[in-house]
Design a protein around this motif. Structure first.
Motif, PDB file in Angstrom:
ATOM      1  N   VAL A  26      24.870 -15.931   7.632  1.00 11.60           N
ATOM      2  CA  VAL A  26      23.638 -16.263   8.341  1.00 11.60           C
ATOM      3  C   VAL A  26      23.051 -17.518   7.702  1.00 11.60           C
ATOM      4  N   GLY A  27      22.402 -18.329   8.522  1.00 16.94           N
ATOM      5  CA  GLY A  27      21.921 -19.585   7.970  1.00 16.94           C
ATOM      6  C   GLY A  27      20.683 -20.154   8.619  1.00 16.94           C
ATOM      7  N   ARG A  28      20.304 -21.283   8.094  1.00 17.31           N
ATOM      8  CA  ARG A  28      19.086 -21.966   8.522  1.00 17.31           C
ATOM      9  C   ARG A  28      19.232 -22.610   9.900  1.00 17.31           C
ATOM     10  N   ASP A  29      20.448 -22.694  10.405  1.00 20.37           N
ATOM     11  CA  ASP A  29      20.652 -23.255  11.742  1.00 20.37           C
ATOM     12  C   ASP A  29      20.432 -22.220  12.832  1.00 20.37           C
ATOM     13  N   ASP A  30      19.811 -21.097  12.474  1.00 22.38           N
ATOM     14  CA  ASP A  30      19.450 -20.034  13.414  1.00 22.38           C
ATOM     15  C   ASP A  30      20.662 -19.326  14.006  1.00 22.38           C
ATOM     16  N   THR A  31      21.770 -19.278  13.279  1.00 17.87           N
ATOM     17  CA  THR A  31      22.949 -18.592  13.787  1.00 17.87           C
ATOM     18  C   THR A  31      23.453 -17.522  12.832  1.00 17.87           C
ATOM     19  N   VAL A  32      24.078 -16.515  13.421  1.00 16.02           N
ATOM     20  CA  VAL A  32      24.806 -15.475  12.716  1.00 16.02           C
ATOM     21  C   VAL A  32      26.251 -15.604  13.151  1.00 16.02           C
ATOM     22  N   ARG A  33      27.195 -15.612  12.199  1.00 20.15           N
ATOM     23  CA  ARG A  33      28.598 -15.862  12.545  1.00 20.15           C
ATOM     24  C   ARG A  33      29.512 -14.845  11.886  1.00 20.15           C
ATOM     25  N   GLY A  34      30.578 -14.512  12.613  1.00 21.93           N
ATOM     26  CA  GLY A  34      31.644 -13.685  12.082  1.00 21.93           C
ATOM     27  C   GLY A  34      32.914 -14.505  11.993  1.00 21.93           C
ATOM     28  N   TRP A  35      33.530 -14.550  10.813  1.00 24.12           N
ATOM     29  CA  TRP A  35      34.712 -15.372  10.557  1.00 24.12           C
ATOM     30  C   TRP A  35      35.911 -14.484  10.214  1.00 24.12           C
ATOM     31  N   ASP A  36      37.084 -14.945  10.597  1.00 25.02           N
ATOM     32  CA  ASP A  36      38.304 -14.326  10.104  1.00 25.02           C
ATOM     33  C   ASP A  36      38.466 -14.754   8.649  1.00 25.02           C
ATOM     34  N   LEU A  37      38.462 -13.801   7.734  1.00 25.95           N
ATOM     35  CA  LEU A  37      38.486 -14.141   6.319  1.00 25.95           C
ATOM     36  C   LEU A  37      39.777 -14.839   5.916  1.00 25.95           C
ATOM     37  N   ASN A  38      40.867 -14.557   6.612  1.00 23.75           N
ATOM     38  CA  ASN A  38      42.158 -15.129   6.245  1.00 23.75           C
ATOM     39  C   ASN A  38      42.350 -16.546   6.764  1.00 23.75           C
ATOM     40  N   THR A  39      41.789 -16.844   7.941  1.00 23.32           N
ATOM     41  CA  THR A  39      42.041 -18.149   8.563  1.00 23.32           C
ATOM     42  C   THR A  39      40.832 -19.068   8.582  1.00 23.32           C
ATOM     43  N   GLY A  40      39.629 -18.512   8.452  1.00 29.26           N
ATOM     44  CA  GLY A  40      38.426 -19.327   8.542  1.00 29.26           C
ATOM     45  C   GLY A  40      37.995 -19.623   9.964  1.00 29.26           C
ATOM     46  N   VAL A  41      38.630 -18.983  10.931  1.00 29.59           N
ATOM     47  CA  VAL A  41      38.275 -19.181  12.342  1.00 29.59           C
ATOM     48  C   VAL A  41      37.036 -18.365  12.685  1.00 29.59           C
ATOM     49  N   ASN A  46      26.160 -15.950  17.202  1.00 22.23           N
ATOM     50  CA  ASN A  46      24.984 -15.715  18.019  1.00 22.23           C
ATOM     51  C   ASN A  46      23.822 -16.513  17.473  1.00 22.23           C
ATOM     52  N   ARG A  47      22.990 -16.954  18.362  1.00 18.33           N
ATOM     53  CA  ARG A  47      21.811 -17.718  17.969  1.00 18.33           C
ATOM     54  C   ARG A  47      20.575 -16.838  18.069  1.00 18.33           C
ATOM     55  N   VAL A  48      19.696 -16.978  17.081  1.00 23.40           N
ATOM     56  CA  VAL A  48      18.442 -16.230  17.072  1.00 23.40           C
ATOM     57  C   VAL A  48      17.281 -17.209  17.017  1.00 23.40           C
ATOM     58  N   SER A  49      16.064 -16.688  17.194  1.00 25.32           N
ATOM     59  CA  SER A  49      14.908 -17.568  17.315  1.00 25.32           C
ATOM     60  C   SER A  49      14.455 -18.157  15.985  1.00 25.32           C
ATOM     61  N   THR A  50      14.721 -17.451  14.886  1.00 30.14           N
ATOM     62  CA  THR A  50      14.312 -17.955  13.585  1.00 30.14           C
ATOM     63  C   THR A  50      15.459 -17.818  12.593  1.00 30.14           C
ATOM     64  N   ALA A  51      15.478 -18.682  11.590  1.00 33.80           N
ATOM     65  CA  ALA A  51      16.564 -18.686  10.603  1.00 33.80           C
ATOM     66  C   ALA A  51      16.672 -17.344   9.895  1.00 33.80           C
ATOM     67  N   GLN A  52      17.897 -16.856   9.778  1.00 38.79           N
ATOM     68  CA  GLN A  52      18.152 -15.590   9.115  1.00 38.79           C
ATOM     69  C   GLN A  52      18.429 -15.847   7.629  1.00 38.79           C
ATOM     70  N   GLY A  53      17.792 -15.053   6.752  1.00 39.40           N
ATOM     71  CA  GLY A  53      17.877 -15.356   5.331  1.00 39.40           C
ATOM     72  C   GLY A  53      18.667 -14.382   4.494  1.00 39.40           C
ATOM     73  N   HIS A  54      18.818 -13.127   4.938  1.00 32.73           N
ATOM     74  CA  HIS A  54      19.541 -12.152   4.144  1.00 32.73           C
ATOM     75  C   HIS A  54      20.266 -11.199   5.077  1.00 32.73           C
ATOM     76  N   LEU A  55      21.449 -10.750   4.661  1.00 34.88           N
ATOM     77  CA  LEU A  55      22.202  -9.802   5.476  1.00 34.88           C
ATOM     78  C   LEU A  55      22.690  -8.639   4.627  1.00 34.88           C
ATOM     79  N   ALA A  56      23.009  -7.548   5.301  1.00 34.78           N
ATOM     80  CA  ALA A  56      23.604  -6.367   4.674  1.00 34.78           C
ATOM     81  C   ALA A  56      24.600  -5.772   5.649  1.00 34.78           C
ATOM     82  N   ILE A  57      25.777  -5.417   5.162  1.00 37.07           N
ATOM     83  CA  ILE A  57      26.826  -4.831   5.993  1.00 37.07           C
ATOM     84  C   ILE A  57      26.856  -3.334   5.758  1.00 37.07           C
ATOM     85  N   SER A  58      26.958  -2.558   6.829  1.00 32.87           N
ATOM     86  CA  SER A  58      26.960  -1.105   6.717  1.00 32.87           C
ATOM     87  C   SER A  58      28.212  -0.628   5.982  1.00 32.87           C
TER      88      SER A  58
END
Length: 289
Positions: A26-41, A46-58
């Motif tokens: 998550v970042g200051r560009d107002d996006t949340v992203r999921g990446w393939d850890l092996n390839t970086g793709v 998704n875009r949100v209205s305000t920058a996301q600052g912290h995340l937690a995975i279940s």
């Protein structure tokens, strides 16, 4: 070593799913992203209205919760496809954490703690419980046994009983208001960051076992390796330091051209680590490199 590119601004928080397959950012560009850890793709974003600052995975890896860096709600996302599952009322500079059993999601904003039922979104703190600890505004975590909350306040860290929110004890020795709290996977060690100060406690006794004070930098993040033998730290420079948790001597330092590092994490299998920076880049490397 691989560098993931896509975020246009600072990447505040990153995490790896329990199956070691996907990195979430998550970042200051107002996006949340999921990446393939092996390839970086990028698999989804998704875009949100305000920058996301912290995340937690279940714990089961199916959900990721994100809190706003500024003022805004908490969002719950599906880690596989990026679909938004739910939205919770938030606040200013939120911090979120899942309980070890995955049944609860806790968020702290200013002096208030909010706890929700993960499956249905029901509030378990309808009156927004105020923590009895001066200056609580930055972070909270569940103890690995799931029985307690650990909340950060000004110059102190407090322990509260899950469910009743009753106060248990203080962890002293922190020189400032904590901005980061993390446990070793076995629950033996607790690490807190407060500006230039890092403090590690033996969780069971509450005794400070190691501390570090920087002269001209501020700690941004810390993470224990899954085996508990290493503590990785990021301190607003372009490098990450690895410390031996037995001797507390620095055993490695890694540096890349991604700007000052804001977050560092290990994959659950301990084979890889990742760091994110102000430039918007994320670096993933093999720990034994």
């Amino acid at each position: 070593m691989r560098i993931f590119k896509g975020h246009e601004k600072s990447v505040y928080s990153i995490g790896v799913t329990p199956d070691n397959a996907r990195l979430i950012s998550v970042g200051r560009d107002d996006t949340v992203r999921g990446w393939d850890l092996n390839t970086g793709v990028v698999q989804w974003q998704n875009r949100v209205s305000t920058a996301q600052g912290h995340l937690a995975i279940s714990p089961d890896g199916k959900l990721v919760a994100t809190a706003c860096h500024g003022i805004g709600p908490v969002f719950l996302w599906n880690t596989e496809n990026g679909n938004r599952v739910r939205e919770f009322p938030g606040g200013r500079k939120g911090w979120v954490a899942f309980s070890p059993d995955g049944k609860e999601l806790a968020g702290v904003f200013s002096h208030e703690l909010n706890v929700w039922e993960t499956a249905f979104g029901k509030s378990l703190t309808p009156l927004r419980r105020e923590l009895p600890l001066a200056g609580v505004h930055s972070c909270i975590n569940y103890s690995p046994d799931g029985l307690k909350f650990i909340g950060a306040g000004a110059f102190s860290v407090g322990e509260y009983r899950r469910g009743s929110f009753g106060f248990s004890r203080y962890f002293g020795g922190l020189h400032g208001t904590a901005t980061h709290l993390t446990f070793s996977h076995d629950g033996r060690l607790l690490c807190g960051l407060a500006g230039k100060h890092l403090c590690v406690w033996d969780f069971h006794s509450g005794i400070v076992v190691w501390e570090e004070l920087l002269e001209n930098r501020h700690f941004q993040s810390a993470a224990f390796s899954p085996d508990g033998r290493t503590l990785a730290t990021a301190a607003n420079t372009a490098s990450v330091r690895f410390y031996d948790t037995t001797s507390w001597e620095m055993k490695a330092e890694f540096s890349w051209k991604i700007g000052p590092v804001l977050d560092v994490t290990f994959a659950p299998d301990g084979l890889r680590a990742a760091a994110s920076g102000r430039s918007g880049k994320i670096v993933v490397w093999d720990v034994d490199e």
